[in-house]
Write a protein that holds these residues in place. Structure first.
Motif, short mmCIF file in Angstrom:
data_model
loop_
_atom_site.label_atom_id
_atom_site.label_comp_id
_atom_site.label_asym_id
_atom_site.label_seq_id
_atom_site.Cartn_x
_atom_site.Cartn_y
_atom_site.Cartn_z
N GLU A 155 0.83 -1.20 0.00
CA GLU A 155 0.00 0.00 0.00
C GLU A 155 0.87 1.25 0.00
O GLU A 155 1.84 1.35 0.74
CB GLU A 155 -0.95 0.03 1.20
N VAL A 156 0.51 2.16 -0.89
CA VAL A 156 1.14 3.48 -0.92
C VAL A 156 0.33 4.37 0.00
O VAL A 156 -0.86 4.62 -0.25
CB VAL A 156 1.17 4.04 -2.36
N ARG A 157 0.93 4.83 1.07
CA ARG A 157 0.20 5.62 2.06
C ARG A 157 0.26 7.11 1.72
O ARG A 157 1.33 7.63 1.38
CB ARG A 157 0.75 5.37 3.47
N LEU A 158 -0.89 7.74 1.82
CA LEU A 158 -1.01 9.17 1.54
C LEU A 158 -1.48 9.88 2.81
O LEU A 158 -2.49 9.48 3.41
CB LEU A 158 -2.01 9.43 0.41
N TYR A 159 -0.76 10.90 3.21
CA TYR A 159 -1.16 11.73 4.36
C TYR A 159 -1.54 13.11 3.83
O TYR A 159 -0.75 13.75 3.13
CB TYR A 159 -0.03 11.85 5.37
N PHE A 160 -2.75 13.56 4.18
CA PHE A 160 -3.24 14.87 3.72
C PHE A 160 -3.40 15.81 4.90
O PHE A 160 -3.78 15.40 6.00
CB PHE A 160 -4.59 14.73 3.01
N ALA A 166 -11.53 18.19 -0.53
CA ALA A 166 -11.79 16.82 -0.97
C ALA A 166 -11.45 16.62 -2.45
O ALA A 166 -11.00 15.55 -2.85
CB ALA A 166 -13.26 16.47 -0.72
N THR A 167 -11.65 17.66 -3.26
CA THR A 167 -11.37 17.54 -4.70
C THR A 167 -9.88 17.33 -4.94
O THR A 167 -9.49 16.55 -5.81
CB THR A 167 -11.84 18.79 -5.45
N PHE A 168 -9.04 18.01 -4.16
CA PHE A 168 -7.58 17.85 -4.28
C PHE A 168 -7.19 16.42 -3.90
O PHE A 168 -6.39 15.78 -4.59
CB PHE A 168 -6.86 18.86 -3.39
N LYS A 169 -7.76 15.91 -2.82
CA LYS A 169 -7.47 14.55 -2.40
C LYS A 169 -7.85 13.56 -3.49
O LYS A 169 -7.09 12.65 -3.82
CB LYS A 169 -8.25 14.22 -1.11
N SER A 170 -9.04 13.72 -4.04
CA SER A 170 -9.52 12.80 -5.07
C SER A 170 -8.62 12.84 -6.31
O SER A 170 -8.29 11.79 -6.88
CB SER A 170 -10.96 13.17 -5.45
N ASN A 171 -8.20 14.02 -6.71
CA ASN A 171 -7.34 14.15 -7.89
C ASN A 171 -5.99 13.49 -7.68
O ASN A 171 -5.48 12.80 -8.57
CB ASN A 171 -7.15 15.63 -8.24
#
Length: 431
Positions: A155-160, A166-171
């Motif tokens: 799994e590639v982990r993403l921390y926001f 939410a749109t930035f996260k989705s993109n």
């Protein structure tokens, strides 16, 4: 009759002249509004498209996949890869802490042996497919006791940053998922090539078969790309035009309170002439507002490093839309002034109704971004009709016939509101 109409218009101009400061505000405030909003939105647009967003990337793989992710992030031109903070190399924990404190918007953690384990998994799958089809080397007896190596999922982990939209996260998620999917596909093709191919010539096409291309309108083979000015000038021009409702309704209430309306009724002047005088006067103000907005867009915005408003061949139709939008606003203002009994009723209600009509009409938030219920409700706002007509002319290159539905709705709204105002006035005087 024409003399009475002219005198009614003259009376309205005299009333406006007495409150010269209020008249100036009617012209100056919309200009300040449109300049401020356009500068903010254009600055935001440039920030998103031109400046780079710092992204923390922790590369525990140091192989093909991580190199490809880094290469694609650099190619996008939107991200600046960061691996250290204050001279110290970042770890997953320190990167997570920095992101959660708002120092960065995103951290990407690429796990160890991602490329190696992916290749092993692909090899296992390809070997299984080939053996099922009997294509493998028959001279080699399969080892019954040997079991395939168990490879755990990666799994590639993403921390926001918690404040990230939410749109930035989705993109970001979809972009990284696409990168890794392409790498997986290429690995599968390459493994099949190794098992089945002869020589160096590729036996599989590895380029994407399906691609996407955005088609935009063109004039003289040049793409027409809308900018912040083309969106803001129509939207805030409409807002300024409809804000005429407030002073118009207040003036009508003043006439009733000061006894001016009673003196007018003692003369042989029908209420329709009084309304016509107000309509002509305030329509002139609405058109002056529109032309001032246009002049700002054409001549002032370039000095503020904003795009120039291009009205080549569209000026007349834009003026027509502004004219009928002004009629709709005036009709609503006259109706409100006729029904309201005090300025305390007309002023707050007029201002609030303008804000509501602008909100549901798409002036602030595009209609397509609203919930389904609000998208349906937006069609009842005259600001929505005017905005669509402006956009049809300015962005969609519509002709006079194509904007007739919106023009008809604006005119019908004016006729209905004036009719109700006249009937209400007759009924009130009869009582």
């Amino acid at each position: 009759m024409m003399y009475k109409l002219w005198m009614s218009v003259y009376k309205e101009f005299l009333l406006l002249k007495r409150d010269f400061g209020g008249l100036i505000i009617l012209f100056v405030m919309p200009l300040v509004l449109i300049i401020t909003i356009t500068l903010i939105q254009d600055s935001t647009f440039r920030t998103v498209t031109e400046s780079k967003i710092p992204v923390v990337l922790i590369d525990n793989d140091k192989d093909e996949i991580s190199k490809s992710v880094i290469e694609n992030l650099n190619k996008s031109g939107q991200f600046e890869i960061v691996s250290s903070l204050d001279g110290k190399n970042l770890t997953e924990n320190s990167a997570k802490e920095a992101v959660f404190k708002g120092k960065f918007q995103l951290a990407i953690i690429i796990p160890e042996n991602l490329s190696k384990d992916l290749q092993l998994k692909v090899n296992q799958n390809v070997d299984k497919i080939i053996s099922n089809f009997g294509i493998g080397d028959l001279s080699e007896e399969p080892k019954k006791d040997s079991l395939p190596q168990i490879i755990n999922k990666k799994e590639v982990r993403l921390y926001f940053d918690p404040a990230t939209q939410a749109t930035f996260k989705s993109n970001v998620k979809s972009s990284i998922d696409k990168m890794i999917s392409q790498i997986e596909t290429k690995s599968i093709y390459a493994t099949f090539q190794e098992q089945l191919g002869e020589g160096e010539e590729p036996i599989f096409e590895q380029e994407s078969f399906i691609t996407f291309k955005e088609i935009v309108p063109t004039v003289d083979n040049k793409e027409i790309l809308p900018n912040s000015v083309q969106h803001n000038v129509p939207a805030w021009t409409l807002f300024a035009i409809f804000f005429i409702i407030v002073p118009l309704s207040i003036n009508i209430v003043k006439e009733k309170g000061q006894g001016t309306q009673i003196r007018l009724l003692t003369n042989p002047v029908p209420y329709s002439i009084v309304i016509a005088g107000k309509t002509i006067t305030y329509l002139v103000i609405c058109m002056i507002q529109f032309y001032l907005m246009v002049l700002v867009g054409m001549y002032l915005f370039p000095y503020l490093s904003l795009p120039t408003l291009d009205l080549d061949g569209k000026f007349f139709l834009m003026s027509v839309v502004a004219l009928f939008s002004g009629l709709a606003a005036i009709g609503f203002g006259i109706l409100l002034g006729t029904i309201a009994k005090t300025q305390e009723q007309s002023a707050p209600f007029g201002a609030t109704s303008v804000v509501i009509l602008a909100a549901i009409g798409g002036v602030w938030v595009p209609v397509f971004a609203m919930p389904k219920v609000m998208q349906v409700i937006s069609h009842i706002s005259p600001m929505n009709w005017g905005l669509n007509a402006f956009y049809d002319v300015l962005l969609r290159k519509a002709d006079a016939v194509e904007i007739l539905p919106e023009i008809f709705l604006l005119l019908l709204f004016f006729i209905i509101t004036i009719f109700i105002a006249i009937q209400y006035d007759k009924k009130k005087r009869a009582v």
